[in-house]
Design a protein around this motif. Structure first.
Motif, short mmCIF file in Angstrom:
data_model
loop_
_atom_site.label_atom_id
_atom_site.label_comp_id
_atom_site.label_asym_id
_atom_site.label_seq_id
_atom_site.Cartn_x
_atom_site.Cartn_y
_atom_site.Cartn_z
N GLN A 160 -21.43 -31.63 3.74
CA GLN A 160 -21.39 -30.90 2.48
C GLN A 160 -20.90 -31.82 1.38
O GLN A 160 -20.06 -32.69 1.61
CB GLN A 160 -20.48 -29.67 2.58
N LEU A 161 -21.45 -31.61 0.19
CA LEU A 161 -21.14 -32.44 -0.97
C LEU A 161 -20.38 -31.61 -2.00
O LEU A 161 -20.67 -30.43 -2.19
CB LEU A 161 -22.43 -32.98 -1.59
N TYR A 162 -19.40 -32.24 -2.64
CA TYR A 162 -18.62 -31.60 -3.70
C TYR A 162 -18.76 -32.43 -4.97
O TYR A 162 -18.49 -33.64 -4.96
CB TYR A 162 -17.15 -31.48 -3.29
N MET A 163 -19.18 -31.81 -6.06
CA MET A 163 -19.37 -32.48 -7.36
C MET A 163 -18.32 -31.93 -8.31
O MET A 163 -18.33 -30.74 -8.64
CB MET A 163 -20.79 -32.23 -7.88
N LYS A 164 -17.43 -32.81 -8.79
CA LYS A 164 -16.22 -32.33 -9.47
C LYS A 164 -16.06 -32.89 -10.88
O LYS A 164 -16.34 -34.07 -11.12
CB LYS A 164 -14.98 -32.71 -8.66
#
Length: 690
Positions: A407-411
């Protein structure tokens, strides 16, 4: 990691507890029968009831001519009869006719009659029988009603319920012996089949039961290791280091493994699949030391976050806009980790906080779409990989998004992931792609109980809720907390059960997944959370019974403790299968083979959401079958009329897997490889695996 940053939107059905599900849904030790060995049997003496309390004569219509307190003074402490007193004569001690001789004869006759009656009661007074410990636990409810008269029929039915046999299965039994024991005992007449894999429901530790800590211990130094060569990266010492600490920062690992982290940047993702979906969480922009309620009037534990959805390309536009605005606003003071400008409204005195959008749970599981990103992670050491023979989650047999997939998190700055433990307490791996930093907080596993207490005190649900702890509250409760920054290119290894929460210090992307090291601690901690989740009506994302059987098919472990723990899980699972089959046959419920397809998800009861392994029940007249466990099916229809029992595995297949699962030979450890494990397919000749 599949982090849920808010209370799940899907409703959970909270049905009232009944006696059928009491054993699986309480913190306290279950009142339902527990498994005991022959040595654990005990002797129970139980006072029988014959319509009157022991030591008192049967009362009829004729007793109105006698003294009401006859034998009362003679009743002993334990209900044994005593001597008759002078008050037992209806004329106050004089004979009926007034003659002393006749009076004496009448008194002797009355005494003989009383003695016969009392001797008869002596014979019938108590019943001695051997009973297991589980039945003795139920004596409290019986003793509380000891003073109430009970009919003989009630006594017989109550005794029959107490004597409801339970299979006495043991670790040293073969699969055939376990099923034979179930056949010997027969189907459970009450329909109650214990589903717990542990003798007692695991309970969280309270702060009073943990050692006192000094001020320095409440904010411990974060374990950090710097990897400089590939030999260091792939050494067993690195694995040993990480498994001995709650949380670890590993520096230099992607670099020495020659990983291309640019594959996970926002630019690369947009170029690859711009329309791929991303979940959005709208949050308040605030420092990591504060957590305001929506009105900004007070600081709370509940973490406000609303959910929506967009695409990678649209979120990339938002990222770019926020970056440019910050650069214009801050000018020469601009940084990829910008400082937060804490402003207060001069009129109201309330803080001013903007709303930001956090791009979370971007699924990279599709190999056709994200093959390069998935393949790049295979350069990591095997115990950190998404897929590995030494990773328990690789033996689940199907995808669990965010756990055995990426899973990818873009912050943007101040994006936060609220406090949580990983699903079923599995370990986790998180890589910061950059360019900004992420701030981490971590509480060791043994302190999750006190943290849960604080959640209750602050009116948030530990499992279902979204919460952000206040550091001063942790210090007052003497709960230690690691606090550190994760720089670009650094890997954070979250060990089994470590509670953690994260806030972005700048613009950054992170990729994360779960892993399950083949250790006794990881397995037992996962099983304990699996059982505790049942008491909390919380679905275990990892079906531990199903996983255990798959592991037994695929590998052989050399850790004796891990082997015994897995074998006991399979033992109870086989016992449940045998009991449920017998119960269905006894009630005339048809048992049909359902089978199981490859990569098919695990079945969960649609009512209580517990895992149902092998045996489950459906309504025969339903077009779309709804899976029920036995307990929930009986809650719907007591006699199970109209229900069908489905079986996913052939019983002989399960017996073969159970009997073939044996302890592997442990190679003698060497200084270079102290953690070497042997893992092989049980149905093939023994060979070494990674």
């Amino acid at each position: 990691m599949g982090v849920n940053t808010e209370i799940p939107s899907r409703e959970r059905r909270n049905l009232p507890l009944s006696e059928e599900n009491g054993s699986a849904k309480r913190f306290k030790p279950s009142p339902s029968p527990v498994l005991v060995t022959k040595e654990e049997s005990s002797l129970k003496i139980r006072i029988s009831r014959y319509g009157t309390a022991p030591g008192r004569s049967q009362q009829t219509a004729a007793t109105s001519t006698k003294s009401p307190d006859k034998h009362a003074a003679g009743s002993g402490r334990n209900g044994s009869p005593g001597r008759a007193t002078a008050s037992s004569s209806p004329s106050g001690g004089r004979g009926v006719t007034g003659s002393p001789r006749l009076a004496r004869a009448a008194a002797i006759a009355a005494a003989n009659e009383i003695k016969k009656e009392e001797n008869a009661q002596d014979i019938k007074m108590c019943e001695v029988r051997v009973s297991n410990i589980s039945s003795i636990k139920n004596e409290k409810s019986e003793s509380s009603q000891e003073t109430k008269p009970t009919s003989n029929s009630d006594v017989k039915s109550e005794t029959a319920a107490d004597q409801q046999p339970r299979p006495n299965v043991r670790f040293d039994m073969t699969s055939s012996e376990i099923l034979e024991e179930c056949d010997r005992v027969g189907p459970p007449k009450d329909g109650i089949i214990p589903t717990s894999l542990l003798p007692d429901t695991p309970m969280p530790k309270r702060r009073a039961n943990l050692p006192k800590l000094s001020a320095a211990q409440l904010l411990p130094a974060t374990p950090c290791v710097h990897v400089k060569t590939q030999s260091e990266a792939f050494s067993p010492q690195l694995l040993e280091w990480c498994l001995q600490r709650p949380i670890t920062v590993i520096r230099g690992l992607p670099q020495v493994c020659d990983m291309d982290l640019s594959l996970y940047t926002t630019k690369s993702l947009v170029e690859t699949h711009p329309n791929h979906p991303v979940e959005i969480r709208s949050q308040l922009e605030q420092s990591s030391d504060e957590n305001w309620d929506p009105s900004l009037k007070e600081q709370v534990w509940y973490c406000t976050s609303s959910r929506s959805h967009t695409t990678i390309s649209k979120y990339a536009e938002y990222l770019s806009t926020s970056y440019k605005e910050a650069k214009e606003r801050l000018g020469s003071e601009f940084s990829v980790n910008p400082k937060l400008d804490l402003k207060t409204d001069p009129e109201t005195g309330l803080p001013i906080r903007r709303t930001i959008k956090f791009g979370t749970n971007c699924d990279l599981s599709d190999e056709k779409k994200w093959g390069r990103q998935i393949e790049e992670l295979m350069k990591l050491p095997c115990w950190l990989r998404v897929v590995s023979a030494g990773n328990m989650l690789s033996h689940v047999g199907h995808q669990i998004l965010g756990m055995n997939t990426i899973q990818l998190y873009m912050k943007v700055p101040r994006s936060r992931t609220p406090g949580h433990q990983e699903n079923n307490n599995f370990a986790a791996v998180n890589v910061n792609i950059g360019p900004g930093d992420s701030e981490w907080f971590g509480v060791p596993d043994e302190y999750w109980g006190p943290l849960q207490e604080l959640c209750e005190k602050n009116k948030v649900d530990y499992l279902h809720g979204s919460w952000w702890p206040k550091m001063e509250d942790l210090r007052e409760a003497e709960i230690p907390c690691y606090r550190f920054m994760q720089r670009p290119g650094e890997v954070v290894f979250v060990n089994t059960g470590c509670v953690h929460w994260v806030q972005a210090a700048g613009w950054c992307n992170n990729v994360a997944w779960n892993t399950g090291p083949l250790t006794f601690r990881q397995y037992t901690t996962a099983i304990e959370r699996y059982e505790w989740n049942k008491t909390q009506k919380y679905q275990s994302i990892v079906a531990m019974v199903f996983l255990t059987w798959n592991m037994a098919r695929n590998i052989r472990v050399t850790d004796e403790n891990l082997y015994e723990a897995m074998k006991k899980t399979m033992m109870h699972s086989l016992r449940m299968t045998g009991q449920m089959r017998l119960f269905a046959q006894d009630r005339g419920i048809p048992i049909r083979f359902h089978g199981r397809g490859p990569n098919e998800p695990v079945n969960y009861c649609m009512i209580c959401e517990e895992e149902v392994f092998n045996i489950f029940f459906i309504k025969g007249n339903e077009k779309k079958h709804v899976v029920h466990c036995l307990r929930c099916a009986r809650l719907a229809t007591k006699d199970l009329s109209g229900w069908i029992c489905l079986e996913e595995y052939d019983l002989e297949e399960l017996k073969t897997v159970y009997d073939n699962f044996t302890l592997g030979n442990c190679p003698s450890p060497t200084g270079d490889n102290p953690l070497q494990l042997s893992m092989v397919n049980n149905n093939q000749p023994t060979t070494s695996a990674e």
